[in-house]
Design a protein around this motif. Structure first.
Motif, short mmCIF file in Angstrom:
data_model
loop_
_atom_site.label_atom_id
_atom_site.label_comp_id
_atom_site.label_asym_id
_atom_site.label_seq_id
_atom_site.Cartn_x
_atom_site.Cartn_y
_atom_site.Cartn_z
N VAL A 89 0.85 -1.20 0.00
CA VAL A 89 0.00 0.00 0.00
C VAL A 89 0.88 1.25 0.00
O VAL A 89 2.03 1.21 0.42
CB VAL A 89 -0.95 0.04 1.22
N ASP A 90 0.31 2.32 -0.49
CA ASP A 90 1.01 3.61 -0.48
C ASP A 90 0.39 4.47 0.61
O ASP A 90 -0.75 4.92 0.50
CB ASP A 90 0.87 4.29 -1.84
N THR A 91 1.14 4.68 1.67
CA THR A 91 0.71 5.56 2.76
C THR A 91 1.65 6.75 2.89
O THR A 91 1.67 7.42 3.92
CB THR A 91 0.68 4.79 4.10
N ASP A 147 -11.10 7.83 4.26
CA ASP A 147 -11.18 7.50 2.84
C ASP A 147 -9.82 7.03 2.34
O ASP A 147 -8.78 7.29 2.95
CB ASP A 147 -11.61 8.72 2.03
N THR A 148 -9.84 6.35 1.21
CA THR A 148 -8.59 5.95 0.58
C THR A 148 -8.21 6.91 -0.55
O THR A 148 -7.44 6.58 -1.42
CB THR A 148 -8.70 4.53 0.01
N ASP A 149 -8.79 8.10 -0.53
CA ASP A 149 -8.50 9.10 -1.55
C ASP A 149 -8.02 10.38 -0.87
O ASP A 149 -8.22 10.58 0.32
CB ASP A 149 -9.75 9.41 -2.38
N GLY A 181 -4.86 10.21 2.31
CA GLY A 181 -5.38 8.87 2.17
C GLY A 181 -4.31 7.81 2.00
O GLY A 181 -3.13 8.03 2.26
N TRP A 182 -4.74 6.63 1.59
CA TRP A 182 -3.84 5.53 1.29
C TRP A 182 -4.49 4.73 0.17
O TRP A 182 -5.69 4.84 -0.08
CB TRP A 182 -3.64 4.63 2.51
N HIS A 183 -3.71 3.95 -0.53
CA HIS A 183 -4.29 3.11 -1.57
C HIS A 183 -3.41 1.89 -1.80
O HIS A 183 -2.22 1.89 -1.52
CB HIS A 183 -4.48 3.88 -2.88
N TRP A 184 -4.03 0.82 -2.31
CA TRP A 184 -3.29 -0.37 -2.72
C TRP A 184 -2.38 -0.01 -3.89
O TRP A 184 -2.76 0.75 -4.78
CB TRP A 184 -4.25 -1.46 -3.17
N ARG A 243 -2.96 -6.32 -3.99
CA ARG A 243 -4.12 -7.00 -3.40
C ARG A 243 -4.37 -8.34 -4.10
O ARG A 243 -4.67 -9.35 -3.45
CB ARG A 243 -5.34 -6.10 -3.51
N ALA A 283 -7.62 -2.19 5.06
CA ALA A 283 -7.28 -2.65 3.71
C ALA A 283 -7.87 -4.01 3.39
O ALA A 283 -8.31 -4.27 2.27
CB ALA A 283 -5.76 -2.68 3.55
#
Length: 243
Positions: free
Chosen positions: A21-23, A89-91, A95-98, A103, A137
């Motif tokens: 993930v990108d945090t 949110d993941t935006d 945020g954070w995203h895969w 995944r 996640a």
């Protein structure tokens, strides 16, 4: 019915931030906020200097301003400011995203039947940050244990990355020798830790450039990788046929 571990399936030691993930936006904002609390200006090259390092060691980016403070208290502040909370949110910038393919790769490692991999998460982030992020996640706390056999966080060891302690601890908990392990890392610091532990590495650069080398392959992302691909890569890297 028990799930078999295939004889040629490596133990997988996988980093979290920058690999799955990108945090980075959350952590960057946390470091800037801590700089404000300390009354110092964050350096222009802040992120390359902290990415992948143990959290205690990363505090030296603030210079002498940290000398009068307990390092674990400062790390605790960073963790609190960066932690993913219910409803986040993941935006957006906080945020954070895969990351691409991450995944989907995790889903291939623990099939309901047949050969599977022993899987450890090995991260410099502290447990108070790691577990809420994984729960968000993966869709709940139960899915964490379904996905990872072992979790080793930065506060579980005395000497974090680039030292090999985290990877050696994870391997021991999995019951795997170093030569049985394939490490997936995104940072030069994490790669150095894995190689110091005597393990081969799949690098997916995110926190700085990484070159291919003996015992080390470099991919741009994790897209379309399967457990079979990782097993074949591990065999090639151990034999010296691929890097």
């Amino acid at each position: 019915m028990s799930i078999a571990v295939g004889p040629d399936v490596p133990a997988l030691l996988i980093d979290l931030d920058g690999t799955l993930v990108d945090t980075s936006a959350r952590w960057y904002a946390a470091y800037l906020a801590l700089a404000d609390e300390l009354g110092v200006e964050a350096p222009a090259d802040l992120w390359p200097r902290v990415a992948g390092r143990s959290m205690r060691a990363s505090l030296d980016v603030f210079g002498e301003a940290v000398a009068a403070h307990d390092p674990d208290t400062l790390v605790g502040r960073l963790v609190t400011m960066a932690t993913v909370r219910p409803g986040d949110d993941t935006d957006g910038p906080a945020g954070w995203h895969w990351l691409p393919g991450a995944r989907e790769l995790l889903a291939t490692l623990r099939p309901p039947s047949g050969s599977r991999a022993r899987v450890a998460l090995v991260t410099s982030a502290w447990r108070a940050f790691t577990l809420p992020l994984l729960a968000a996640a993966l869709g709940g706390e139960r899915r964490i244990s379904d996905t990872f056999d072992v979790i080793v966080c930065g506060d579980d060891v005395s000497d974090g990355k680039p030292a090999p302690e985290s990877h050696l601890r994870a391997a021991a908990l999995l019951g795997a020798a170093a030569e049985e392990c394939l490490v997936i890392e995104d940072s030069p610091t994490g790669v150095a830790a894995a190689e110091a532990a005597g393990m081969v590495v799949l690098a997916v650069p995110h926190a700085g450039p990484i070159d291919a080398a003996p015992g080390r392959a470099v991919h741009s992302d994790l897209v379309a990788l399967t457990l079979a691909d990782l097993a074949a890569l591990h065999a090639r890297l151990r034999s010296g046929e691929d890097h």
